[in-house]
Design a protein around this motif. Structure first.
Motif, PDB file in Angstrom:
ATOM      1  N   PRO A   1       0.827  -1.212   0.000  1.00 46.80           N
ATOM      2  CA  PRO A   1       0.000   0.000   0.000  1.00 46.80           C
ATOM      3  C   PRO A   1       0.864   1.265   0.000  1.00 46.80           C
ATOM      4  O   PRO A   1       1.875   1.326   0.689  1.00 46.80           O
ATOM      5  CB  PRO A   1      -0.824  -0.106   1.287  1.00 46.80           C
ATOM      6  N   VAL A   2       0.437   2.242  -0.764  1.00 40.95           N
ATOM      7  CA  VAL A   2       1.145   3.515  -0.850  1.00 40.95           C
ATOM      8  C   VAL A   2       0.753   4.386   0.353  1.00 40.95           C
ATOM      9  O   VAL A   2      -0.410   4.394   0.773  1.00 40.95           O
ATOM     10  CB  VAL A   2       0.818   4.217  -2.198  1.00 40.95           C
ATOM     11  N   ARG A   3       1.747   5.094   0.907  1.00 39.79           N
ATOM     12  CA  ARG A   3       1.441   5.985   2.045  1.00 39.79           C
ATOM     13  C   ARG A   3       1.053   7.362   1.526  1.00 39.79           C
ATOM     14  O   ARG A   3       1.863   8.053   0.910  1.00 39.79           O
ATOM     15  CB  ARG A   3       2.659   6.112   2.961  1.00 39.79           C
ATOM     16  N   LEU A   4      -0.190   7.745   1.809  1.00 42.63           N
ATOM     17  CA  LEU A   4      -0.734   9.006   1.299  1.00 42.63           C
ATOM     18  C   LEU A   4      -0.757  10.070   2.389  1.00 42.63           C
ATOM     19  O   LEU A   4      -1.053   9.781   3.551  1.00 42.63           O
ATOM     20  CB  LEU A   4      -2.171   8.808   0.805  1.00 42.63           C
ATOM     21  N   GLY A   5      -0.509  11.288   1.968  1.00 35.72           N
ATOM     22  CA  GLY A   5      -0.806  12.458   2.787  1.00 35.72           C
ATOM     23  C   GLY A   5      -1.899  13.225   2.071  1.00 35.72           C
ATOM     24  O   GLY A   5      -1.782  13.486   0.876  1.00 35.72           O
TER      25      GLY A   5
ATOM     26  N   SER B   1      -5.452   0.460  -2.697  1.00 35.90           N
ATOM     27  CA  SER B   1      -4.409  -0.119  -1.845  1.00 35.90           C
ATOM     28  C   SER B   1      -3.512   1.000  -1.327  1.00 35.90           C
ATOM     29  O   SER B   1      -2.528   1.364  -1.968  1.00 35.90           O
ATOM     30  CB  SER B   1      -3.606  -1.143  -2.654  1.00 35.90           C
ATOM     31  N   ALA B   2      -3.883   1.554  -0.187  1.00 37.41           N
ATOM     32  CA  ALA B   2      -3.175   2.719   0.348  1.00 37.41           C
ATOM     33  C   ALA B   2      -3.396   2.792   1.845  1.00 37.41           C
ATOM     34  O   ALA B   2      -4.313   2.155   2.370  1.00 37.41           O
ATOM     35  CB  ALA B   2      -3.700   3.994  -0.309  1.00 37.41           C
ATOM     36  N   GLU B   3      -2.534   3.552   2.509  1.00 37.94           N
ATOM     37  CA  GLU B   3      -2.840   3.937   3.881  1.00 37.94           C
ATOM     38  C   GLU B   3      -2.740   5.445   3.975  1.00 37.94           C
ATOM     39  O   GLU B   3      -1.902   6.056   3.319  1.00 37.94           O
ATOM     40  CB  GLU B   3      -1.923   3.236   4.883  1.00 37.94           C
ATOM     41  N   ILE B   4      -3.628   6.032   4.760  1.00 36.59           N
ATOM     42  CA  ILE B   4      -3.633   7.482   4.877  1.00 36.59           C
ATOM     43  C   ILE B   4      -2.845   7.845   6.129  1.00 36.59           C
ATOM     44  O   ILE B   4      -3.281   7.615   7.256  1.00 36.59           O
ATOM     45  CB  ILE B   4      -5.075   8.026   4.892  1.00 36.59           C
TER      46      ILE B   4
ATOM     47  N   VAL C   1      -7.394   9.056  11.698  1.00 33.20           N
ATOM     48  CA  VAL C   1      -6.312   9.571  10.858  1.00 33.20           C
ATOM     49  C   VAL C   1      -5.749  10.802  11.565  1.00 33.20           C
ATOM     50  O   VAL C   1      -6.504  11.705  11.924  1.00 33.20           O
ATOM     51  CB  VAL C   1      -6.833   9.963   9.452  1.00 33.20           C
ATOM     52  N   PRO C   2      -4.433  10.853  11.784  1.00 33.64           N
ATOM     53  CA  PRO C   2      -3.859  12.041  12.415  1.00 33.64           C
ATOM     54  C   PRO C   2      -4.157  13.297  11.589  1.00 33.64           C
ATOM     55  O   PRO C   2      -3.942  13.296  10.372  1.00 33.64           O
ATOM     56  CB  PRO C   2      -2.353  11.771  12.434  1.00 33.64           C
ATOM     57  N   ALA C   3      -4.685  14.320  12.242  1.00 33.67           N
ATOM     58  CA  ALA C   3      -5.038  15.566  11.552  1.00 33.67           C
ATOM     59  C   ALA C   3      -4.125  16.674  12.066  1.00 33.67           C
ATOM     60  O   ALA C   3      -4.060  16.933  13.265  1.00 33.67           O
ATOM     61  CB  ALA C   3      -6.497  15.912  11.815  1.00 33.67           C
TER      62      ALA C   3
END
Ligand code: GAR
Length: 193
Positions: free
Chosen positions: A1-5, A28-31, A52-54
């Protein structure tokens, strides 16, 4: 999974659509983090509900523009973010951020680019009297709303549309194409094509 911001400024309905696509595994990702710039923005609540950390980086506290982007890049790098997605981010970004995530930053815009760039795309399309508009996912480049296009969806403008009814119809397509466009862009970069 790709790490997204994810970067967002307001309501965050696209952020929610992305979270849903991640949790039902169509993406397929994690935020890794949500970055937002307006205190009290609804998107922050939505992130907290989803664990999700904000991170609030208020543009009013960073002058000039580059200083905000420097803080954003530091936060993204600290969390090992690989790709950045601007999902309703209403600030112009500088080369500092664009270069740090060259070819790894996407934006969603509520028109069929190159028509109706800028902050009032839905209203501008209505005023122009076009009968078809839509949304675009594109790479972020120095020229605002001008990077290479990854995906678009067309939406009809109906006779009685207001900005809100038209925007809602466009957003339904945004929720559909944004996760798909991320998957496509990441896949292409990994396969070197
Ligand atoms: C979306 O429609 C997005 O395309 C638009 O803001 C909305 C955010 O909605 N972005 C721009 O206009 C960028 N110039 P959301 O906060 O509910 O996702």
């Amino acid at each position: 999974p790709v790490r997204l911001g994810i970067m967002a400024s307001g309501t965050g309905s696209n952020f929610v659509a992305l979270c849903d696509a991640v949790s039902d595994r169509t993406l397929s990702a994690e935020i890794a983090v949500l970055i937002y710039n307006n205190p009290g923005a609804l998107v922050a609540e939505r992130a907290k509900e989803r664990n999700v950390p904000a991170v609030l980086l208020d543009h009013r506290q960073y002058k000039p523009r580059e200083e905000l982007d420097r803080a954003i890049v530091a936060e993204l790098q600290r969390r090992n973010v690989e790709w950045v997605v601007m999902a309703g981010w209403m600030r112009i970004v500088t080369p500092l951020l664009i270069e740090a995530f060259r070819d790894r930053a996407l934006n969603i815009h509520p028109s069929l680019l190159p028509s109706f760039k800028g902050a009032h795309a839905v209203e501008n399309a209505l005023d122009a009297g076009v009968k078809i508009t839509g949304c675009t996912v594109h790479y972020v480049r120095e020229q605002v709303d001008s990077g290479p296009i990854v995906m678009q969806a067309a939406v009809p403008v109906l006779p009685d549309d207001t900005r809100d009814t038209l925007h809602a119809r466009i957003q339904a397509q945004e929720y559909r194409i944004l996760p798909q466009a991320i998957a496509l862009a990441v896949h292409r970069s990994r396969s070197g094509s």
